[in-house]
Design a protein around this motif. Structure first.
Motif, PDB file in Angstrom:
ATOM      1  N   GLY A 145       1.624  22.103   2.070  1.00  0.00           N
ATOM      2  CA  GLY A 145       0.564  21.432   1.322  1.00  0.00           C
ATOM      3  C   GLY A 145       0.993  20.909  -0.026  1.00  0.00           C
ATOM      4  N   ALA A 146       2.228  21.201  -0.442  1.00  0.00           N
ATOM      5  CA  ALA A 146       2.690  20.726  -1.739  1.00  0.00           C
ATOM      6  C   ALA A 146       2.949  19.225  -1.697  1.00  0.00           C
ATOM      7  N   VAL A 147       2.662  18.550  -2.803  1.00  0.00           N
ATOM      8  CA  VAL A 147       2.883  17.111  -2.889  1.00  0.00           C
ATOM      9  C   VAL A 147       4.370  16.839  -3.025  1.00  0.00           C
ATOM     10  N   ILE A 148       4.897  16.031  -2.107  1.00  0.00           N
ATOM     11  CA  ILE A 148       6.311  15.668  -2.153  1.00  0.00           C
ATOM     12  C   ILE A 148       6.493  14.369  -2.917  1.00  0.00           C
ATOM     13  N   THR A 149       5.729  13.374  -2.536  1.00  0.00           N
ATOM     14  CA  THR A 149       5.808  12.065  -3.171  1.00  0.00           C
ATOM     15  C   THR A 149       4.404  11.576  -3.442  1.00  0.00           C
ATOM     16  N   GLU A 150       4.141  11.213  -4.659  1.00  0.00           N
ATOM     17  CA  GLU A 150       2.828  10.674  -4.995  1.00  0.00           C
ATOM     18  C   GLU A 150       3.030   9.367  -5.732  1.00  0.00           C
ATOM     19  N   THR A 151       2.523   8.308  -5.180  1.00  0.00           N
ATOM     20  CA  THR A 151       2.739   6.981  -5.737  1.00  0.00           C
ATOM     21  C   THR A 151       1.411   6.306  -5.977  1.00  0.00           C
ATOM     22  N   GLY A 152       1.467   5.187  -6.665  1.00  0.00           N
ATOM     23  CA  GLY A 152       0.256   4.469  -7.011  1.00  0.00           C
ATOM     24  C   GLY A 152      -0.365   3.775  -5.824  1.00  0.00           C
ATOM     25  N   VAL A 153      -1.552   3.273  -6.028  1.00  0.00           N
ATOM     26  CA  VAL A 153      -2.308   2.572  -4.997  1.00  0.00           C
ATOM     27  C   VAL A 153      -2.598   1.170  -5.488  1.00  0.00           C
ATOM     28  N   PRO A 154      -2.331   0.130  -4.692  1.00  0.00           N
ATOM     29  CA  PRO A 154      -2.571  -1.241  -5.128  1.00  0.00           C
ATOM     30  C   PRO A 154      -4.045  -1.537  -5.266  1.00  0.00           C
ATOM     31  N   GLY A 155      -4.305  -2.717  -5.820  1.00  0.00           N
ATOM     32  CA  GLY A 155      -5.642  -3.103  -6.216  1.00  0.00           C
ATOM     33  C   GLY A 155      -6.776  -2.812  -5.274  1.00  0.00           C
ATOM     34  N   GLN A 156      -6.850  -3.466  -4.130  1.00  0.00           N
ATOM     35  CA  GLN A 156      -8.052  -3.411  -3.317  1.00  0.00           C
ATOM     36  C   GLN A 156      -8.049  -2.285  -2.312  1.00  0.00           C
ATOM     37  N   TYR A 157      -6.880  -1.932  -1.812  1.00  0.00           N
ATOM     38  CA  TYR A 157      -6.823  -0.953  -0.744  1.00  0.00           C
ATOM     39  C   TYR A 157      -6.072   0.281  -1.196  1.00  0.00           C
ATOM     40  N   SER A 158      -6.397   1.391  -0.613  1.00  0.00           N
ATOM     41  CA  SER A 158      -5.745   2.637  -0.985  1.00  0.00           C
ATOM     42  C   SER A 158      -5.281   3.375   0.245  1.00  0.00           C
ATOM     43  N   GLY A 159      -4.218   4.131   0.081  1.00  0.00           N
ATOM     44  CA  GLY A 159      -3.797   5.012   1.144  1.00  0.00           C
ATOM     45  C   GLY A 159      -4.585   6.303   1.057  1.00  0.00           C
ATOM     46  N   SER A 160      -4.426   7.145   2.038  1.00  0.00           N
ATOM     47  CA  SER A 160      -5.109   8.432   2.040  1.00  0.00           C
ATOM     48  C   SER A 160      -4.147   9.491   2.497  1.00  0.00           C
ATOM     49  N   SER A 161      -4.466  10.716   2.173  1.00  0.00           N
ATOM     50  CA  SER A 161      -3.590  11.812   2.568  1.00  0.00           C
ATOM     51  C   SER A 161      -3.958  12.384   3.919  1.00  0.00           C
ATOM     52  N   GLY A 162      -5.044  11.905   4.507  1.00  0.00           N
ATOM     53  CA  GLY A 162      -5.448  12.468   5.768  1.00  0.00           C
ATOM     54  C   GLY A 162      -5.615  11.473   6.862  1.00  0.00           C
ATOM     55  N   GLY A 163      -5.622  10.228   6.615  1.00  0.00           N
ATOM     56  CA  GLY A 163      -5.788   9.237   7.660  1.00  0.00           C
ATOM     57  C   GLY A 163      -6.388   8.002   7.100  1.00  0.00           C
ATOM     58  N   GLY A 164      -6.270   6.920   7.748  1.00  0.00           N
ATOM     59  CA  GLY A 164      -6.989   5.746   7.382  1.00  0.00           C
ATOM     60  C   GLY A 164      -6.692   5.212   6.034  1.00  0.00           C
ATOM     61  N   GLY A 165      -7.246   4.841   5.116  1.00  0.00           N
ATOM     62  CA  GLY A 165      -7.191   4.157   3.878  1.00  0.00           C
ATOM     63  C   GLY A 165      -8.469   3.472   3.693  1.00  0.00           C
ATOM     64  N   GLY A 166      -8.434   2.207   3.366  1.00  0.00           N
ATOM     65  CA  GLY A 166      -9.643   1.434   3.192  1.00  0.00           C
ATOM     66  C   GLY A 166      -9.912   1.191   1.739  1.00  0.00           C
ATOM     67  N   LYS A 167     -11.112   0.671   1.421  1.00  0.00           N
ATOM     68  CA  LYS A 167     -11.491   0.387   0.057  1.00  0.00           C
ATOM     69  C   LYS A 167     -11.737   1.701  -0.681  1.00  0.00           C
ATOM     70  N   ILE A 216       0.853  -1.181   0.000  1.00  0.00           N
ATOM     71  CA  ILE A 216       0.000   0.000   0.000  1.00  0.00           C
ATOM     72  C   ILE A 216       0.892   1.236   0.000  1.00  0.00           C
ATOM     73  N   THR A 217       0.574   2.194  -0.845  1.00  0.00           N
ATOM     74  CA  THR A 217       1.375   3.409  -0.909  1.00  0.00           C
ATOM     75  C   THR A 217       0.480   4.621  -0.666  1.00  0.00           C
ATOM     76  N   TYR A 218       1.095   5.737  -0.304  1.00  0.00           N
ATOM     77  CA  TYR A 218       0.368   6.908   0.162  1.00  0.00           C
ATOM     78  C   TYR A 218       0.964   8.174  -0.444  1.00  0.00           C
TER      79      TYR A 218
END
Length: 798
Positions: free
Chosen positions: A604-626, A595-597
């Motif tokens: 507030g500028a984006v430093i690193t932005e990576t992909g999100v795997p199939g079923q689960y995703s990261g979030s920029s504010g907390g948690g993740g989930g489907k 899982i990547t985030y």
């Protein structure tokens, strides 16, 4: 239950790994008790109770204290003659006696005073009283083989072995129970320990595991004392409720059927020296490998050969769901057990039995993440380190993955923790210490640190040659919090008399041993503000409790330079090697990734932005989930509308400027035409001075406007207006031809196909007719909206 295959031939039995390093003679355990020589003294601990004046106590939380052995005091009373005075005196004397023999000792006991009051010893009363169990002392000489768990910034330690002095040689097993506060900073010379009450139910065991949920601890496994020889009880799982500070026994657990598991209804046995791990977000704990022998199993004798295991015990915490269970997917009040014995390569010859190894968790691969088995071995063989056995939690299947890079020496009893990069592109396993048991009698403890970077599966040694490093050790515990590895205890051999307090801190970002633990989350652990609360010490962009949230303890962690040099990226992540260097052939490693985030900076500028795997995703504010499809679609639509609005505003601005220029040029043209015959001076910003036939000034001004708006001029209609020459020049016509024609009629502007209209002496003509078709348009193919480039060219040539 763990696999209990019994050896057909009797082999030398390996006792606890710590017995083989000089504490006991291995060969003596093979002899009957009657033939053994008197064992040499071993390390023994006896903690002096505050209630020691009452004598020895039993194992109950409150115990009866028998004081019948004490010497009775001699009480002399003066008995006066009969009468009212004598009766009253006898009553007073009786009350005084009661006060001296009962009340005073109780007050003395409660006050903790060591001095008898009124000359009466507390042991002088033949009675039974309840005495509260004492708390665990925090000051020991050595500590090792304990069980540990970290919950909401508090590290709990249970049992294990310890000594209170360098001369202590026996009875090292204990049921000590302590906590270490990680929400405050402290020096390693004075760690923030708190001694908790020793429980009366859970047994004094070592080399087991302490699973944890968000609000409970669960004690599984462990072995009883070998000197004096302990008597293992039937196995029960003991649960400690953190909020209520109370223990609960779950008796006689039995297996439930499940994927790749044994049948339901089989008893769960107590094993020891296995590798444990728990995931509170999944509500499960695991214990892999280990052994069974007469110090773990009720009813076994010393003649029963030790059995090493490759089975895998899984416990689902009460009330949690586990889709790998065959029957009810939700565990009941006693939880649910599986004994996994048929998982992929687990039943193959190359999948060896093992004890004293490690189990660590990496999220993202597969639906529920993976577990990695590192190190360990048996009395004769050791698990290789150039390959790692990988367990897919959701599929209940074992796979094997080859590693790259220089490989650590084979070892048992190290410790390890995992920290996540801020963007989740790498998960780095830190392994410290351990020991090599070969050759017997010359075992070697290690003080080295290794990093296994996932998903590249590359081993990276940590250079610690220029810094002070803790003594080599084995059987220590490691936990991670605020990006720091907290090391507690460990067996350090007999050359060092004491190691107190035996707590060390390793900064996992700078790769340095520190003299203090620095609390980073601090009060955020228990904050009531959900926007800043961080009870699990996660990266800010990874907070949460579901499967999409990040690893606990990683707050403040930055990928060190030594790792970046191998896998690429930066301290916040961005690893360029995102798959195993030695290609995975099957399993979640072949098809998945962590899982990547998204990582943002303070502005507030984006430093690193990576992909999100199939079923689960990261979030920029907390948690993740489907992934929330509706939110994604709404975000895309909103973004498109925003871009359209910006474009329309831009076109409107260009249109207004172009229209303003157009009106100015029309006004100038009309004034020039009206004033030609009068020779007036035109000063409108385009012409200046008197207009004369053939004047280049008027021609130049109109030529400039004509060029910006793209109009054409021919010799036709140029008569009577000297500007015709200039317009003809701009359109490529013949200026001399225009100028040679006689001047007559009303001044006009040359013809244009799409340029200015034609002014002549014909009836009904006007200057407005001459400008027909040149007015700026917002819509249309040549309008500002669809042809902004042309409009910008017009405006910029002003």
């Amino acid at each position: 239950m763990p696999t209990t295959e019994t050896a057909t031939t009797t082999k030398p039995r390996r006792t606890s790994v710590f017995h083989e390093i000089g504490l006991t003679d291995e060969k003596l355990h093979a002899l009957p008790h009657s033939l053994r020589p008197r064992p040499r003294p071993q390390l023994r601990v006896r903690f002096k109770s505050k209630a020691d004046i009452l004598g020895e106590t039993s194992d109950d939380e409150w115990e009866d204290v028998d004081e019948s052995d004490a010497e009775e005091p001699t009480i002399t009373a003066i008995m006066p003659g009969p009468g009212l005075f004598a009766s009253a005196l006898r009553s007073l004397g009786f009350l005084a006696l009661v006060f001296a023999l009962v009340i005073v000792p109780v007050v003395q006991q409660l006050s903790g005073s060591a001095t008898p009051l009124l000359g009466v010893s507390a042991g002088s009363v033949t009675s039974s009283r309840l005495a509260k169990r004492d708390n665990t002392p925090t000051d020991v000489c050595k500590r090792w083989s304990q069980q540990s768990a970290l919950v909401n910034g508090t590290l709990y330690l249970y049992g294990g072995r310890s000594t209170t002095g360098s001369s202590q040689k026996s009875n090292t097993w204990n049921n000590d129970f302590l906590s270490l506060d990680l929400t405050n900073s402290w020096q390693i010379s004075n760690p923030s320990f708190t001694g908790l009450a020793r429980p009366s139910g859970p047994p004094p065991v070592a080399n087991g595991y302490l699973w944890n949920s968000y609000d409970s601890l669960f004690l599984y496994g462990g072995e009883f004392s070998d000197n004096p020889t302990g008597d293992p009880t039937p196995f029960s799982l003991w649960e400690y409720n953190i909020k209520e500070s109370s223990w609960k026994e779950h008796k006689s657990p039995k297996t439930s059927a499940g994927i790749n598991s044994e049948d339901a209804g089989l008893p769960i046995e107590r094993s020891a020296e296995g590798a444990g791990f728990s995931m509170a977000s999944l509500g499960r704990g695991w214990y892999f490998g280990g052994h069974l022998d007469f110090l773990t199993t009720d009813g076994w004798s010393i003649q029963t050969p030790r059995v090493y295991l490759k089975s895998f015990v899984e416990f689902t915490f009460p009330g949690y769901t586990n889709n790998e269970l065959s029957a009810s997917k939700t565990a009941g009040s006693d939880g649910a057990w599986r004994n996994i014995t048929k998982a992929g390569i687990q039943d193959q010859a190359g999948f060896t039995q093992r004890a004293d190894g490690l189990l660590v968790y990496v999220p993202g691969f597969g639906k529920e993440g993976i577990l990695l088995s590192l190190g360990g071995g048996t009395n004769e063989t050791f698990t290789q380190m150039n390959q790692v056995d990988v367990f897919d939690i959701a599929g209940s299947t074992w796979y094997r993955q080859a590693t790259s890079g220089k490989t650590p020496n084979i070892r048992v009893n190290p410790c390890a923790v995992v920290a996540a990069a801020p963007d989740g592109s790498s998960y780095n396993v830190y392994m410290f210490g351990g020991q090599n048991l070969i050759p017997a009698g010359s075992q070697t403890q290690y003080d080295d640190m290794w990093i296994l970077s996932i998903p590249s599966f590359t081993w990276i040694p940590v250079d610690m040659g220029k810094q002070a490093v803790p003594y080599p050790r084995a059987g220590h515990t490691c936990n991670v919090w605020d990006g720091q590895m907290v090391v507690v205890g460990g067996y350090i051999g007999q050359d060092i008399s004491c190691e107190s307090p035996g707590v060390y801190v390793f900064n996992m970002s700078s790769l340095e041993w520190s003299v203090q633990f620095n609390s980073l989350t601090g009060s955020l652990v228990h904050s009531s503000d959900s926007k800043v609360a961080n009870p699990f010490s996660q990266h800010p962009n990874q907070r949460g409790t579901d499967l999409g949230s990040g690893l606990q303890g990683s707050y403040g962690y930055q990928v060190p330079a030594a790792v970046i040099s191998v896998i690429g990226g930066s301290p916040t992540g961005g690893a360029t090697i995102t798959a195993p260097v030695q290609s995975a052939t099957s399993g979640p490693l072949a098809s998945g990734r962590p899982i990547t985030y998204t990582v943002t900076g303070p502005n507030g500028a984006v430093i690193t932005e990576t992909g999100v795997p199939g079923q689960y995703s990261g979030s920029s504010g907390g948690g993740g989930g489907k992934p929330n499809i509706g939110a994604i679609v709404a975000g895309v639509v909103a973004g498109l509308f925003f871009l359209i609005a910006v474009y329309l505003a831009f076109c409107a601005m260009i249109y207004r400027k172009q229209l303003h220029l157009y009106k100015a040029h029309v006004a100038a043209t009309q004034r020039a035409a009206a004033n030609k015959d009068h020779g007036d001076t035109i000063a409108d910003g385009f012409w200046a001075g008197p207009i004369a036939p053939g004047s280049g000034a008027a021609s130049a001004g109109r030529s400039s406007w004509q060029q910006r708006f793209g109009g054409k001029t021919s010799s036709e209609g140029s008569t009577g207006f000297a500007g015709g020459a200039g317009l003809a020049q701009q359109s490529g016509g013949s200026a001399s031809q225009s100028q040679s024609q006689p001047s007559s009629g009303t001044a006009g502007v040359g013809d244009s196909g799409g340029g200015l209209g034609r002014a002549s002496s014909e009836a009904g003509s006007s200057s407005e007719d001459l400008l027909e078709g040149q007015e700026p348009s917002f819509w249309g193919w040549n309008g500002v909206l669809l042809n902004p480039r042309r409009s910008l060219r017009v405006v910029n040539r002003d």
